[in-house]
Scaffold this active site. Structure first.
Site, PDB file in Angstrom:
ATOM      1  N   GLY A  47       5.560  13.746   0.845  1.00 43.42           N
ATOM      2  CA  GLY A  47       4.519  12.753   0.494  1.00 43.42           C
ATOM      3  C   GLY A  47       3.126  13.558   0.281  1.00 43.42           C
ATOM      4  O   GLY A  47       2.605  13.405  -0.957  1.00 43.42           O
ATOM      5  N   CYS A  48       2.786  14.459   1.177  1.00 41.24           N
ATOM      6  CA  CYS A  48       1.838  15.049   1.509  1.00 41.24           C
ATOM      7  C   CYS A  48       1.291  16.172   0.423  1.00 41.24           C
ATOM      8  O   CYS A  48       0.202  16.159  -0.166  1.00 41.24           O
ATOM      9  CB  CYS A  48       1.200  15.334   2.700  1.00 41.24           C
ATOM     10  SG  CYS A  48       1.191  14.118   4.015  1.00 41.24           S
ATOM     11  N   THR A  49       2.318  16.877   0.146  1.00 38.90           N
ATOM     12  CA  THR A  49       2.427  17.987  -0.916  1.00 38.90           C
ATOM     13  C   THR A  49       2.353  17.390  -1.981  1.00 38.90           C
ATOM     14  O   THR A  49       1.612  17.705  -3.084  1.00 38.90           O
ATOM     15  CB  THR A  49       3.770  18.573  -0.647  1.00 38.90           C
ATOM     16  OG1 THR A  49       3.703  19.276   0.588  1.00 38.90           O
ATOM     17  CG2 THR A  49       3.835  19.828  -1.915  1.00 38.90           C
ATOM     18  N   ALA A  52      -1.152  15.966  -2.762  1.00 30.82           N
ATOM     19  CA  ALA A  52      -2.250  17.136  -3.031  1.00 30.82           C
ATOM     20  C   ALA A  52      -2.195  17.677  -4.380  1.00 30.82           C
ATOM     21  O   ALA A  52      -2.978  18.055  -5.184  1.00 30.82           O
ATOM     22  CB  ALA A  52      -1.996  18.351  -1.830  1.00 30.82           C
TER      23      ALA A  52
END
Length: 159
Positions: A47-49, A52
């Site tokens: 999710g964070c990738t 970003a």
């Protein structure tokens, strides 16, 4: 009474956070321009990738609106540097290893994973105006379409 200590319409709290290259970002770094400050749980997670990459993909449009984008997690500078290299990120990431920035923006929450309770970042985004006032807050962010929603909110304020 609000559930959160940081609310819409207030000035951003004082903070100072380290980024790659020995640089620091504080509450005055982007004075005079719009900016997005987004908090995410961990580098190199799915999710964070995606989040970003979405902000990076839209960065030219944020820049065209005169806005900067800054990410924050509790990962180390080394982790952020590797994450930026691997994902081709060109905007700064604050290494909030002591959680001071995250606590200033009141994004540290009790979470649960595999039956264990722990403190961690609640995915959140703040749209900050040129005077340093919080103009929009997204809490408990769901990644799909989020960067687009932030850009749309910014663009609407440019009209």
């Amino acid at each position: 009474m609000t559930e959160y200590g940081v609310t819409l319409g207030q000035a951003i709290p004082p903070f100072r956070g380290a980024t790659a290259g020995g640089l620091f970002i504080d509450a005055d770094t982007y004075a005079g321009r719009w900016w997005v400050l987004y908090f995410y749980p961990r580098d190199n997670t799915p999710g964070c990738t995606t989040e970003a990459r979405d902000f990076e993909r839209l960065l030219p449009e944020f820049t065209a609106c005169g806005a900067a984008v800054v990410g924050v997690s509790t990962d180390s500078l080394a982790s952020h540097e590797a994450f930026c290299r691997k994902q081709g990120l060109s905007f700064p990431l604050i290494a909030d290893t002591d959680q001071s920035v995250s606590r200033a923006f009141d994004v540290i929450r009790m979470k649960q994973m595999y039956g264990k309770a722990f403190e961690g970042i609640e995915r959140s985004t703040f749209l900050i105006d040129p005077a340093g006032m919080i103009r929009h807050i997204w809490r408990k962010v769901k990644v799909p379409g989020h960067a687009e929603a932030v850009l749309a909110e910014l663009a609407a304020r440019m009209d």
